[in-house]
Design a protein around this motif. Structure first.
Motif, PDB file in Angstrom:
ATOM      1  N   UNK A  45      38.253  64.644  30.598  1.00  0.00           N
ATOM      2  CA  UNK A  45      38.230  63.333  29.964  1.00  0.00           C
ATOM      3  C   UNK A  45      36.937  63.249  29.176  1.00  0.00           C
ATOM      4  N   UNK A  46      37.095  63.007  27.873  1.00  0.00           N
ATOM      5  CA  UNK A  46      35.940  62.860  26.994  1.00  0.00           C
ATOM      6  C   UNK A  46      35.616  61.371  26.907  1.00  0.00           C
ATOM      7  N   UNK A  47      34.807  60.960  25.960  1.00  0.00           N
ATOM      8  CA  UNK A  47      34.453  59.544  25.833  1.00  0.00           C
ATOM      9  C   UNK A  47      35.646  58.653  25.541  1.00  0.00           C
ATOM     10  N   UNK A  48      36.501  59.075  24.620  1.00  0.00           N
ATOM     11  CA  UNK A  48      37.696  58.312  24.240  1.00  0.00           C
ATOM     12  C   UNK A  48      38.970  58.975  24.722  1.00  0.00           C
ATOM     13  N   UNK A  70      44.566  65.887  22.115  1.00  0.00           N
ATOM     14  CA  UNK A  70      43.638  64.786  22.406  1.00  0.00           C
ATOM     15  C   UNK A  70      44.450  63.500  22.473  1.00  0.00           C
ATOM     16  N   UNK A  71      44.357  62.791  23.587  1.00  0.00           N
ATOM     17  CA  UNK A  71      45.091  61.537  23.756  1.00  0.00           C
ATOM     18  C   UNK A  71      44.072  60.409  23.946  1.00  0.00           C
ATOM     19  N   UNK A  72      43.913  59.534  22.938  1.00  0.00           N
ATOM     20  CA  UNK A  72      43.004  58.402  23.135  1.00  0.00           C
ATOM     21  C   UNK A  72      43.474  57.549  24.326  1.00  0.00           C
ATOM     22  N   UNK A  73      42.557  57.259  25.219  1.00  0.00           N
ATOM     23  CA  UNK A  73      42.900  56.513  26.434  1.00  0.00           C
ATOM     24  C   UNK A  73      42.890  55.010  26.163  1.00  0.00           C
ATOM     25  N   UNK A  74      43.795  54.610  25.292  1.00  0.00           N
ATOM     26  CA  UNK A  74      43.981  53.215  24.935  1.00  0.00           C
ATOM     27  C   UNK A  74      45.461  52.885  25.099  1.00  0.00           C
ATOM     28  N   UNK A  75      45.788  51.806  25.792  1.00  0.00           N
ATOM     29  CA  UNK A  75      47.204  51.476  26.010  1.00  0.00           C
ATOM     30  C   UNK A  75      47.894  51.000  24.734  1.00  0.00           C
ATOM     31  N   UNK A  76      49.160  51.374  24.619  1.00  0.00           N
ATOM     32  CA  UNK A  76      50.060  50.878  23.559  1.00  0.00           C
ATOM     33  C   UNK A  76      49.593  51.193  22.143  1.00  0.00           C
ATOM     34  N   UNK A  77      48.940  52.313  21.936  1.00  0.00           N
ATOM     35  CA  UNK A  77      48.509  52.709  20.591  1.00  0.00           C
ATOM     36  C   UNK A  77      49.405  53.857  20.119  1.00  0.00           C
ATOM     37  N   UNK A 111      40.423  50.724  16.975  1.00  0.00           N
ATOM     38  CA  UNK A 111      39.297  50.022  16.373  1.00  0.00           C
ATOM     39  C   UNK A 111      38.534  51.007  15.491  1.00  0.00           C
ATOM     40  N   UNK A 112      37.729  50.520  14.545  1.00  0.00           N
ATOM     41  CA  UNK A 112      36.933  51.438  13.733  1.00  0.00           C
ATOM     42  C   UNK A 112      36.046  52.369  14.574  1.00  0.00           C
ATOM     43  N   UNK A 113      35.461  51.852  15.648  1.00  0.00           N
ATOM     44  CA  UNK A 113      34.628  52.688  16.511  1.00  0.00           C
ATOM     45  C   UNK A 113      35.469  53.771  17.192  1.00  0.00           C
ATOM     46  N   UNK A 114      36.652  53.402  17.684  1.00  0.00           N
ATOM     47  CA  UNK A 114      37.526  54.396  18.312  1.00  0.00           C
ATOM     48  C   UNK A 114      38.017  55.429  17.301  1.00  0.00           C
ATOM     49  N   UNK A 115      38.257  55.028  16.070  1.00  0.00           N
ATOM     50  CA  UNK A 115      38.633  55.984  15.027  1.00  0.00           C
ATOM     51  C   UNK A 115      37.518  57.007  14.816  1.00  0.00           C
ATOM     52  N   UNK A 116      36.292  56.525  14.813  1.00  0.00           N
ATOM     53  CA  UNK A 116      35.136  57.409  14.657  1.00  0.00           C
ATOM     54  C   UNK A 116      35.023  58.356  15.847  1.00  0.00           C
ATOM     55  N   UNK A 117      35.209  57.830  17.053  1.00  0.00           N
ATOM     56  CA  UNK A 117      35.148  58.665  18.253  1.00  0.00           C
ATOM     57  C   UNK A 117      36.254  59.719  18.244  1.00  0.00           C
ATOM     58  N   UNK A 118      37.457  59.350  17.802  1.00  0.00           N
ATOM     59  CA  UNK A 118      38.561  60.306  17.735  1.00  0.00           C
ATOM     60  C   UNK A 118      38.216  61.445  16.776  1.00  0.00           C
TER      61      UNK A 118
END
Length: 134
Positions: free
Chosen positions: A19-22, A38-45, A52-59
């Motif tokens: 598990x990475x940061x996102x 890579x699976x962003x750990x955000x529900x229903x995305x 979010x812009x920050x999560x896009x950057x992290x991805x």
């Protein structure tokens, strides 16, 4: 509040690496290609633009880390990165090491031939090499 839950097909078709940061970093269980998910750990995305812009950057950052590790471990010619999601709607990013002459080259890996699962030790060894490279 919704809780992140990994899609059942992704859970069945992949091995967890870390598990990475996102993202939940996973190994596709098909030894024909070194293939990270890579699976962003955000529900229903379902789409990158829903992050979010920050999560896009992290991805983007975590995809770069995964690609660098994959390149270092495999010494591949090319890294393919894609977010398709036609079968599994949950947002996930494919990071795949490719070489001329690999199965299906130069075409896409999706739908080519029959999956060849890893032996358990080979999957663990590859995942450990990726972690070390990260």
């Amino acid at each position: 509040m919704m809780v992140f839950e990994l899609n059942s097909k992704l859970a069945t078709d992949t091995f967890s690496i870390a598990r990475l940061g996102l993202c939940d970093l996973r190994l596709m269980n098909d030894c024909r290609w070194p293939w990270l998910i890579l699976v962003p750990m955000r529900p229903s995305i379902c789409e990158i633009h829903e992050l979010t812009p920050l999560d896009q950057t992290m991805l983007t950052f975590e995809a770069g880390i995964a690609a660098q590790a994959l390149k270092a471990v495999t010494n591949c010619e090319k890294i393919n990165t894609a977010a398709i999601g036609n079968i599994v709607r949950q947002l996930h990013l494919h990071v795949i090491a490719r070489n001329s002459g690999d199965p299906g080259w130069p075409g896409p890996v999706w739908g080519f031939g029959t999956r060849e699962p890893y032996a358990e030790k080979a999957a663990k060894d590859f995942a450990d090499a990726i972690l070390k490279a990260i």
